[in-house]
Write a protein that holds these residues in place. Structure first.
Motif, PDB file in Angstrom:
ATOM      1  N   ALA A 260      -5.637  12.974  -5.248  1.00 16.39           N
ATOM      2  CA  ALA A 260      -6.333  12.283  -4.163  1.00 16.39           C
ATOM      3  C   ALA A 260      -5.346  12.121  -3.011  1.00 16.39           C
ATOM      4  O   ALA A 260      -4.138  12.027  -3.225  1.00 16.39           O
ATOM      5  CB  ALA A 260      -6.822  10.926  -4.639  1.00 16.39           C
ATOM      6  N   ILE A 261      -5.863  12.108  -1.819  1.00 16.16           N
ATOM      7  CA  ILE A 261      -5.018  11.938  -0.635  1.00 16.16           C
ATOM      8  C   ILE A 261      -5.344  10.579  -0.022  1.00 16.16           C
ATOM      9  O   ILE A 261      -6.486  10.313   0.359  1.00 16.16           O
ATOM     10  CB  ILE A 261      -5.256  13.069   0.383  1.00 16.16           C
ATOM     11  N   ILE A 262      -4.330   9.728   0.037  1.00 11.41           N
ATOM     12  CA  ILE A 262      -4.492   8.381   0.575  1.00 11.41           C
ATOM     13  C   ILE A 262      -3.798   8.316   1.941  1.00 11.41           C
ATOM     14  O   ILE A 262      -2.574   8.475   2.021  1.00 11.41           O
ATOM     15  CB  ILE A 262      -3.871   7.324  -0.368  1.00 11.41           C
ATOM     16  N   PRO A 263      -4.548   8.080   3.010  1.00  8.04           N
ATOM     17  CA  PRO A 263      -3.915   7.965   4.325  1.00  8.04           C
ATOM     18  C   PRO A 263      -2.947   6.775   4.369  1.00  8.04           C
ATOM     19  O   PRO A 263      -3.214   5.736   3.757  1.00  8.04           O
ATOM     20  CB  PRO A 263      -5.099   7.734   5.283  1.00  8.04           C
ATOM     21  N   PRO A 264      -1.838   6.907   5.099  1.00  9.39           N
ATOM     22  CA  PRO A 264      -0.877   5.802   5.174  1.00  9.39           C
ATOM     23  C   PRO A 264      -1.502   4.493   5.650  1.00  9.39           C
ATOM     24  O   PRO A 264      -1.148   3.419   5.158  1.00  9.39           O
ATOM     25  CB  PRO A 264       0.170   6.294   6.179  1.00  9.39           C
ATOM     26  N   THR A 265      -2.439   4.575   6.574  1.00 11.98           N
ATOM     27  CA  THR A 265      -3.064   3.349   7.085  1.00 11.98           C
ATOM     28  C   THR A 265      -3.857   2.624   5.996  1.00 11.98           C
ATOM     29  O   THR A 265      -3.907   1.402   5.982  1.00 11.98           O
ATOM     30  CB  THR A 265      -3.992   3.660   8.272  1.00 11.98           C
ATOM     31  N   VAL A 266      -4.441   3.376   5.080  1.00 16.73           N
ATOM     32  CA  VAL A 266      -5.202   2.771   3.979  1.00 16.73           C
ATOM     33  C   VAL A 266      -4.258   2.071   3.012  1.00 16.73           C
ATOM     34  O   VAL A 266      -4.522   0.940   2.562  1.00 16.73           O
ATOM     35  CB  VAL A 266      -6.064   3.842   3.259  1.00 16.73           C
ATOM     36  N   ALA A 267      -3.142   2.714   2.685  1.00 13.39           N
ATOM     37  CA  ALA A 267      -2.157   2.099   1.791  1.00 13.39           C
ATOM     38  C   ALA A 267      -1.562   0.843   2.428  1.00 13.39           C
ATOM     39  O   ALA A 267      -1.391  -0.184   1.751  1.00 13.39           O
ATOM     40  CB  ALA A 267      -1.060   3.099   1.439  1.00 13.39           C
ATOM     41  N   LYS A 268      -1.260   0.905   3.720  1.00 13.64           N
ATOM     42  CA  LYS A 268      -0.714  -0.267   4.411  1.00 13.64           C
ATOM     43  C   LYS A 268      -1.717  -1.412   4.433  1.00 13.64           C
ATOM     44  O   LYS A 268      -1.355  -2.582   4.242  1.00 13.64           O
ATOM     45  CB  LYS A 268      -0.324   0.109   5.850  1.00 13.64           C
ATOM     46  N   LYS A 269      -2.976  -1.081   4.639  1.00 15.93           N
ATOM     47  CA  LYS A 269      -4.018  -2.116   4.658  1.00 15.93           C
ATOM     48  C   LYS A 269      -4.163  -2.747   3.278  1.00 15.93           C
ATOM     49  O   LYS A 269      -4.348  -3.963   3.160  1.00 15.93           O
ATOM     50  CB  LYS A 269      -5.348  -1.546   5.137  1.00 15.93           C
ATOM     51  N   LYS A 270      -4.084  -1.950   2.241  1.00 14.29           N
ATOM     52  CA  LYS A 270      -4.168  -2.477   0.877  1.00 14.29           C
ATOM     53  C   LYS A 270      -3.004  -3.435   0.626  1.00 14.29           C
ATOM     54  O   LYS A 270      -3.170  -4.476  -0.016  1.00 14.29           O
ATOM     55  CB  LYS A 270      -4.156  -1.335  -0.143  1.00 14.29           C
TER      56      LYS A 270
ATOM     57  N   LYS B 106      -3.414  -5.070   6.980  1.00 14.63           N
ATOM     58  CA  LYS B 106      -3.413  -4.397   8.282  1.00 14.63           C
ATOM     59  C   LYS B 106      -2.963  -2.948   8.109  1.00 14.63           C
ATOM     60  O   LYS B 106      -1.944  -2.682   7.482  1.00 14.63           O
ATOM     61  CB  LYS B 106      -2.463  -5.100   9.247  1.00 14.63           C
ATOM     62  N   GLY B 107      -3.706  -2.029   8.697  1.00 11.63           N
ATOM     63  CA  GLY B 107      -3.398  -0.614   8.580  1.00 11.63           C
ATOM     64  C   GLY B 107      -2.235  -0.136   9.419  1.00 11.63           C
ATOM     65  O   GLY B 107      -1.785   0.990   9.268  1.00 11.63           O
ATOM     66  N   ASN B 108      -1.734  -0.991  10.297  1.00 16.56           N
ATOM     67  CA  ASN B 108      -0.616  -0.587  11.145  1.00 16.56           C
ATOM     68  C   ASN B 108       0.649  -1.403  10.847  1.00 16.56           C
ATOM     69  O   ASN B 108       1.522  -1.537  11.695  1.00 16.56           O
ATOM     70  CB  ASN B 108      -0.992  -0.703  12.625  1.00 16.56           C
ATOM     71  N   SER B 109       0.745  -1.934   9.643  1.00 14.14           N
ATOM     72  CA  SER B 109       1.899  -2.759   9.260  1.00 14.14           C
ATOM     73  C   SER B 109       3.185  -1.957   9.236  1.00 14.14           C
ATOM     74  O   SER B 109       3.186  -0.766   8.942  1.00 14.14           O
ATOM     75  CB  SER B 109       1.681  -3.363   7.875  1.00 14.14           C
ATOM     76  N   LYS B 110       4.258  -2.619   9.512  1.00 16.37           N
ATOM     77  CA  LYS B 110       5.591  -2.018   9.431  1.00 16.37           C
ATOM     78  C   LYS B 110       5.974  -1.814   7.968  1.00 16.37           C
ATOM     79  O   LYS B 110       5.524  -2.528   7.080  1.00 16.37           O
ATOM     80  CB  LYS B 110       6.623  -2.922  10.104  1.00 16.37           C
TER      81      LYS B 110
ATOM     82  N   THR C 224       6.845  -3.121   1.935  1.00 18.32           N
ATOM     83  CA  THR C 224       7.848  -3.277   0.870  1.00 18.32           C
ATOM     84  C   THR C 224       7.886  -4.721   0.384  1.00 18.32           C
ATOM     85  O   THR C 224       7.972  -4.972  -0.825  1.00 18.32           O
ATOM     86  CB  THR C 224       9.240  -2.830   1.364  1.00 18.32           C
ATOM     87  N   GLU C 225       7.792  -5.661   1.295  1.00 20.00           N
ATOM     88  CA  GLU C 225       7.765  -7.083   0.928  1.00 20.00           C
ATOM     89  C   GLU C 225       6.583  -7.387   0.000  1.00 20.00           C
ATOM     90  O   GLU C 225       6.717  -8.120  -0.980  1.00 20.00           O
ATOM     91  CB  GLU C 225       7.649  -7.907   2.212  1.00 20.00           C
ATOM     92  N   ALA C 226       5.423  -6.811   0.328  1.00 17.67           N
ATOM     93  CA  ALA C 226       4.232  -7.014  -0.499  1.00 17.67           C
ATOM     94  C   ALA C 226       4.415  -6.395  -1.893  1.00 17.67           C
ATOM     95  O   ALA C 226       3.968  -6.950  -2.894  1.00 17.67           O
ATOM     96  CB  ALA C 226       3.002  -6.419   0.195  1.00 17.67           C
ATOM     97  N   ALA C 227       5.093  -5.260  -1.958  1.00 14.64           N
ATOM     98  CA  ALA C 227       5.363  -4.620  -3.263  1.00 14.64           C
ATOM     99  C   ALA C 227       6.372  -5.434  -4.065  1.00 14.64           C
ATOM    100  O   ALA C 227       6.286  -5.501  -5.293  1.00 14.64           O
ATOM    101  CB  ALA C 227       5.866  -3.198  -3.061  1.00 14.64           C
ATOM    102  N   LEU C 228       7.303  -6.046  -3.381  1.00 14.71           N
ATOM    103  CA  LEU C 228       8.281  -6.899  -4.055  1.00 14.71           C
ATOM    104  C   LEU C 228       7.566  -8.086  -4.699  1.00 14.71           C
ATOM    105  O   LEU C 228       7.829  -8.424  -5.860  1.00 14.71           O
ATOM    106  CB  LEU C 228       9.345  -7.374  -3.058  1.00 14.71           C
TER     107      LEU C 228
END
Length: 159
Positions: free
Chosen positions: A102-112, A116-120, A125-129
């Motif tokens: 599957a191909i996940i656009p970066p904006t979708v992963a950031k939003k998840k 926000k789809g335009n997060s830094k 990384t903070e959210a993954a931590l």
């Protein structure tokens, strides 16, 4: 047990993360790091070989795969190299498993990750931590790519 494998592909350092399908816990993760002194084709070969090792290390025949897609770089040369690395991972996955990633656009992963789809990258990384205890930005991105597919599949399956 069923898993979702996510990749954040790069020619230098490709992050990967294996999430448990049921609860989204992190089962395994790592990075495929290439030698900066090697030529492009040696680096691509390393990416393919280590991707194969990652897949073969999964102790299950039930898993799906997602790759972060929609990348571009400031220069055409870097974009082409990223595309080549991405194709190496996608083809290796398909050759070994028969799975079309599957191909996940970066904006979708950031939003998840952040809402926000335009997060830094730092916020992702903070959210993954917080969620998985992951502090490496490439593994963090791979976690969120896998999480996007996992959530989509759970929604589709109504579980």
């Amino acid at each position: 047990m069923s898993f979702v494998l996510g990749f954040d592909v790069s020619i230098i350092k490709t992050g990967w993360a294996l999430l448990n399908f049921e609860d989204g816990t992190l089962a395994d993760s790592g990075c495929i790091v290439t030698d900066p002194g090697s030529n492009l084709y040696e680096r691509l070969k390393t990416i393919a070989l280590v991707t194969e090792e990652v897949i073969e290390s999964i102790d299950s025949d039930k898993f799906d795969v997602a790759l972060e897609g929609g990348f571009s770089a400031r220069s055409g040369e870097v974009t082409r190299k990223l595309a080549m690395a991405w194709i190496m991972v996608a083809l290796t996955v398909y050759e070994i498993t028969g799975i079309e990633p599957a191909i996940i656009p970066p904006t979708v992963a950031k939003k998840k990750a952040t809402g926000k789809g335009n997060s830094k990258k730092e916020l992702v990384t903070e959210a993954a931590l917080e969620r998985w205890g992951v502090s490496d930005s490439d593994i963090a991105d791979a976690c969120w790519v896998a999480e996007c597919l996992r959530c989509d599949m759970k929604e589709f399956l109504n579980v």
